[in-house]
Design a protein around this motif. Structure first.
Motif, PDB file in Angstrom:
ATOM      1  N   ASP A 393     -10.886 -16.765  -9.826  1.00 49.33           N
ATOM      2  CA  ASP A 393     -10.876 -15.327 -10.106  1.00 49.33           C
ATOM      3  C   ASP A 393     -10.326 -14.545  -8.915  1.00 49.33           C
ATOM      4  N   ARG A 394     -10.671 -15.007  -7.723  1.00 48.29           N
ATOM      5  CA  ARG A 394     -10.191 -14.296  -6.513  1.00 48.29           C
ATOM      6  C   ARG A 394      -8.660 -14.347  -6.434  1.00 48.29           C
ATOM      7  N   LEU A 395      -8.079 -15.476  -6.841  1.00 49.51           N
ATOM      8  CA  LEU A 395      -6.620 -15.612  -6.826  1.00 49.51           C
ATOM      9  C   LEU A 395      -5.952 -14.621  -7.779  1.00 49.51           C
ATOM     10  N   LYS A 396      -6.636 -14.309  -8.873  1.00 44.94           N
ATOM     11  CA  LYS A 396      -6.059 -13.400  -9.866  1.00 44.94           C
ATOM     12  C   LYS A 396      -5.904 -11.973  -9.337  1.00 44.94           C
ATOM     13  N   LEU A 397      -6.628 -11.652  -8.278  1.00 41.16           N
ATOM     14  CA  LEU A 397      -6.551 -10.307  -7.716  1.00 41.16           C
ATOM     15  C   LEU A 397      -5.352 -10.102  -6.791  1.00 41.16           C
ATOM     16  N   ILE A 398      -4.734 -11.195  -6.345  1.00 44.37           N
ATOM     17  CA  ILE A 398      -3.654 -11.093  -5.360  1.00 44.37           C
ATOM     18  C   ILE A 398      -2.527 -10.157  -5.799  1.00 44.37           C
ATOM     19  N   PRO A 399      -2.024 -10.250  -7.029  1.00 39.70           N
ATOM     20  CA  PRO A 399      -0.951  -9.311  -7.433  1.00 39.70           C
ATOM     21  C   PRO A 399      -1.376  -7.849  -7.350  1.00 39.70           C
ATOM     22  N   TYR A 400      -2.615  -7.558  -7.736  1.00 36.37           N
ATOM     23  CA  TYR A 400      -3.106  -6.181  -7.674  1.00 36.37           C
ATOM     24  C   TYR A 400      -3.194  -5.693  -6.232  1.00 36.37           C
ATOM     25  N   GLU A 401      -3.731  -6.544  -5.358  1.00 39.94           N
ATOM     26  CA  GLU A 401      -3.834  -6.184  -3.941  1.00 39.94           C
ATOM     27  C   GLU A 401      -2.452  -5.933  -3.337  1.00 39.94           C
ATOM     28  N   SER A 402      -1.514  -6.776  -3.704  1.00 42.66           N
ATOM     29  CA  SER A 402      -0.156  -6.637  -3.186  1.00 42.66           C
ATOM     30  C   SER A 402       0.477  -5.331  -3.644  1.00 42.66           C
ATOM     31  N   LEU A 403       0.200  -4.929  -4.892  1.00 44.79           N
ATOM     32  CA  LEU A 403       0.729  -3.661  -5.396  1.00 44.79           C
ATOM     33  C   LEU A 403       0.175  -2.473  -4.609  1.00 44.79           C
ATOM     34  N   ILE A 404      -1.093  -2.554  -4.244  1.00 46.11           N
ATOM     35  CA  ILE A 404      -1.699  -1.474  -3.461  1.00 46.11           C
ATOM     36  C   ILE A 404      -1.026  -1.377  -2.092  1.00 46.11           C
ATOM     37  N   GLY A 405      -0.890  -2.524  -1.421  1.00 43.57           N
ATOM     38  CA  GLY A 405      -0.225  -2.523  -0.120  1.00 43.57           C
ATOM     39  C   GLY A 405       1.223  -2.093  -0.224  1.00 43.57           C
ATOM     40  N   LEU A 406       1.893  -2.525  -1.291  1.00 38.06           N
ATOM     41  CA  LEU A 406       3.301  -2.177  -1.483  1.00 38.06           C
ATOM     42  C   LEU A 406       3.462  -0.680  -1.733  1.00 38.06           C
ATOM     43  N   SER A 407       2.545  -0.093  -2.484  1.00 34.05           N
ATOM     44  CA  SER A 407       2.634   1.349  -2.755  1.00 34.05           C
ATOM     45  C   SER A 407       2.531   2.143  -1.459  1.00 34.05           C
ATOM     46  N   MET A 408       1.626   1.728  -0.569  1.00 29.56           N
ATOM     47  CA  MET A 408       1.481   2.427   0.709  1.00 29.56           C
ATOM     48  C   MET A 408       2.709   2.221   1.590  1.00 29.56           C
ATOM     49  N   THR A 409       3.275   1.019   1.537  1.00 30.86           N
ATOM     50  CA  THR A 409       4.456   0.722   2.342  1.00 30.86           C
ATOM     51  C   THR A 409       5.666   1.519   1.876  1.00 30.86           C
ATOM     52  N   ILE A 410       5.835   1.622   0.565  1.00 31.48           N
ATOM     53  CA  ILE A 410       6.964   2.387   0.017  1.00 31.48           C
ATOM     54  C   ILE A 410       6.861   3.858   0.412  1.00 31.48           C
ATOM     55  N   VAL A 411       5.660   4.413   0.283  1.00 35.44           N
ATOM     56  CA  VAL A 411       5.475   5.823   0.645  1.00 35.44           C
ATOM     57  C   VAL A 411       5.697   6.039   2.136  1.00 35.44           C
ATOM     58  N   SER A 412       5.144   5.143   2.948  1.00 35.03           N
ATOM     59  CA  SER A 412       5.331   5.247   4.402  1.00 35.03           C
ATOM     60  C   SER A 412       6.804   5.140   4.778  1.00 35.03           C
ATOM     61  N   THR A 413       7.526   4.233   4.111  1.00 34.88           N
ATOM     62  CA  THR A 413       8.954   4.043   4.389  1.00 34.88           C
ATOM     63  C   THR A 413       9.767   5.262   3.961  1.00 34.88           C
ATOM     64  N   ILE A 414       9.439   5.833   2.821  1.00 36.46           N
ATOM     65  CA  ILE A 414      10.143   7.048   2.374  1.00 36.46           C
ATOM     66  C   ILE A 414       9.896   8.189   3.365  1.00 36.46           C
ATOM     67  N   MET A 415       8.634   8.323   3.778  1.00 36.38           N
ATOM     68  CA  MET A 415       8.280   9.403   4.701  1.00 36.38           C
ATOM     69  C   MET A 415       8.981   9.249   6.050  1.00 36.38           C
ATOM     70  N   TRP A 416       8.805   8.065   6.654  1.00 37.54           N
ATOM     71  CA  TRP A 416       9.222   7.877   8.043  1.00 37.54           C
ATOM     72  C   TRP A 416      10.632   7.295   8.190  1.00 37.54           C
ATOM     73  N   GLY A 417      11.139   6.646   7.137  1.00 37.39           N
ATOM     74  CA  GLY A 417      12.474   6.080   7.238  1.00 37.39           C
ATOM     75  C   GLY A 417      13.569   6.952   6.645  1.00 37.39           C
ATOM     76  N   ILE A 418      13.175   7.783   5.668  1.00 35.55           N
ATOM     77  CA  ILE A 418      14.190   8.579   4.962  1.00 35.55           C
ATOM     78  C   ILE A 418      14.014  10.077   5.219  1.00 35.55           C
ATOM     79  N   ILE A 419      12.805  10.590   5.012  1.00 35.30           N
ATOM     80  CA  ILE A 419      12.601  12.041   5.100  1.00 35.30           C
ATOM     81  C   ILE A 419      12.543  12.521   6.551  1.00 35.30           C
ATOM     82  N   MET A 420      11.738  11.835   7.374  1.00 31.93           N
ATOM     83  CA  MET A 420      11.515  12.320   8.746  1.00 31.93           C
ATOM     84  C   MET A 420      12.472  11.673   9.754  1.00 31.93           C
TER      85      MET A 420
END
Length: 420
Positions: A393-420
């Protein structure tokens, strides 16, 4: 130091370290062995390899010293029951209707004020299990809420990963903590959405009776519980606000001591700081091993190879920051080790590409949350144990966890790599 190591050597060294970690060899030794292999295969010779490893470990010592002293605050928060009180108060205030949000938010706040993300999950877990039993949530649902909240809090925290990234990029800890506030809020939102979707997808399973905390009646007041972290954060914020520089080495333990005094636990301070030190020592030892690998990678041509690949694919140079964080977190299955290796290795190249140190640190740090939960790391197993969850069951959570981390990374990259 004129030693240069080939990209092949650096990659092989990393691969050896990963394999050894998966084989349950202690991560610190795995990283050191990987560094030795990487240096020898990479053409540095025995003496050159040792010199590069020593240099890498030496570079990380300031961060390790700050991490060791941060154990005062962590020890006080955990041992006095302050961490449990903060979580309990948030969940009671928000109520059962917002249970998943409450679990995510409480874990986020605990992590953001200086509690390790795995310890934050373990602290909130008994409350979460009781809620799950009452409302019919499956353990996977509540664990996802806690993990997502912990990830969001981790990128705005005075935890070892943030300290290491701030040190390697040469930026203020408080500035790096503030840099990812918006990505953290996005991560919290994505966590609640995914946990709610998962709750609809799977039905609650049997949850064993949860033992109530025997110390529950002796928990401090919410004000007393929160005063230590508030003092630490205010002290860290004095530099950007008033130009008064107070190093985390001073601010974090002072916050812990003040919190302990306010809670009337001064006589137990030595017990608390000893506990805190015991929690920090494994991290400090891990970072010594991490430093040796970082030294090998830093002395290798891996940076140039990676930049060359980005150029060949016509990708902007600033993507080196989040990509390095993602890759190193995957290699080590650790936010701390991933952020440390990525920032120590790639910071010069990232800054040379025109990215500001603060922007580079923010993107690397966010990237280090994408794959830090893989099964060859301790976080995966500690969080499974906290909720009595099977490995399957713990393995089944990995894709969800990765999506959460990826969402934060995308936003951080847009903010600091593109906008600012």
């Amino acid at each position: 130091m004129d030693v240069q190591i080939t990209t092949l050597g650096a990659l092989l060294g990393l691969a050896v370290a990963i394999i050894l970690i998966i084989k349950k060899i202690h991560p610190a030794y795995s990283l050191i062995i990987g560094a030795v292999v990487g240096g020898l295969v990479g053409g540095a010779g025995l003496t050159g390899t040792v010199d590069v490893m020593m240099g890498g470990a030496k570079d990380i010592m300031p961060a390790i010293l700050r991490i060791v002293t941060s154990g005062v605050l962590a020890g006080v928060l955990i041992q006095t029951g302050a961490a449990a009180k903060i979580a309990d108060q948030i969940i009671k205030t928000l109520g059962e209707k917002r249970a998943l949000f409450a679990l995510a938010l409480s874990t986020m706040i605990l992590t953001s004020v200086g509690v390790f993300v795995d310890v934050a999950v373990i602290t909130v877990a008994p409350i979460a299990l009781a809620i799950a039993k009452k409302l019919g949530y499956a353990p996977m649902v509540i664990l996802l809420a806690m993990i997502g909240g912990g990830k969001a809090g981790n990128i705005i925290s005075p935890n070892p990963n943030t300290i290491s990234a701030a040190e390697n990029f040469g930026v203020e800890l408080s500035s790096l903590m503030a840099a990812n506030i918006i990505p953290a809020l996005v991560g919290l939102t994505v966590t609640v959405i995914l946990a709610s979707m998962l709750a609809k997808k799977i039905k609650g399973t049997k949850i064993e009776e949860v033992k109530q905390d025997k110390e529950n009646e002796q928990l401090p007041s919410f004000f007393a519980a929160i005063i230590g972290p508030v003092v630490a954060i205010v002290l860290l914020a004095l530099r950007p606000i008033a130009g008064i520089a107070i190093d985390p080495l001073i601010a974090l333990p002072v916050g812990g001591i003040v919190g302990c005094l306010v809670m009337g636990k001064a006589k137990n301070l030595n017990e608390y700081i000893t506990f805190g030190l015991s929690k920090m020592m494994p991290v400090a030892i891990l970072l010594i091993g991490t430093g040796t690998v970082a030294g090998i990678i830093k002395a290798s041509t891996l940076q140039q190879t990676t930049i060359g690949l980005l150029d060949a694919m016509n990708m902007p140079a600033f993507l080196l920051a989040p990509i390095s964080g993602v890759l190193m977190s995957a290699a080590t299955a650790s936010t701390t080790a991933g952020a440390t290796i990525a920032s120590a290795t790639f910071a010069p190249a990232i800054i040379a590409s025109g990215v500001s140190p603060l922007a580079g640190g923010a993107m690397v740090h966010a990237g280090a949350t994408v794959l830090d939960h893989l099964p060859h790391g301790s976080f995966f197993h500690a969080t499974a144990g906290a909720t009595n969850m099977s490995i399957g069951d713990r393995l089944k959570l990995i894709p969800y966890e990765s999506l959460i981390g990826l969402s934060m990374t995308i936003v951080s990259t847009i903010m600091w790599g593109i906008i600012m």
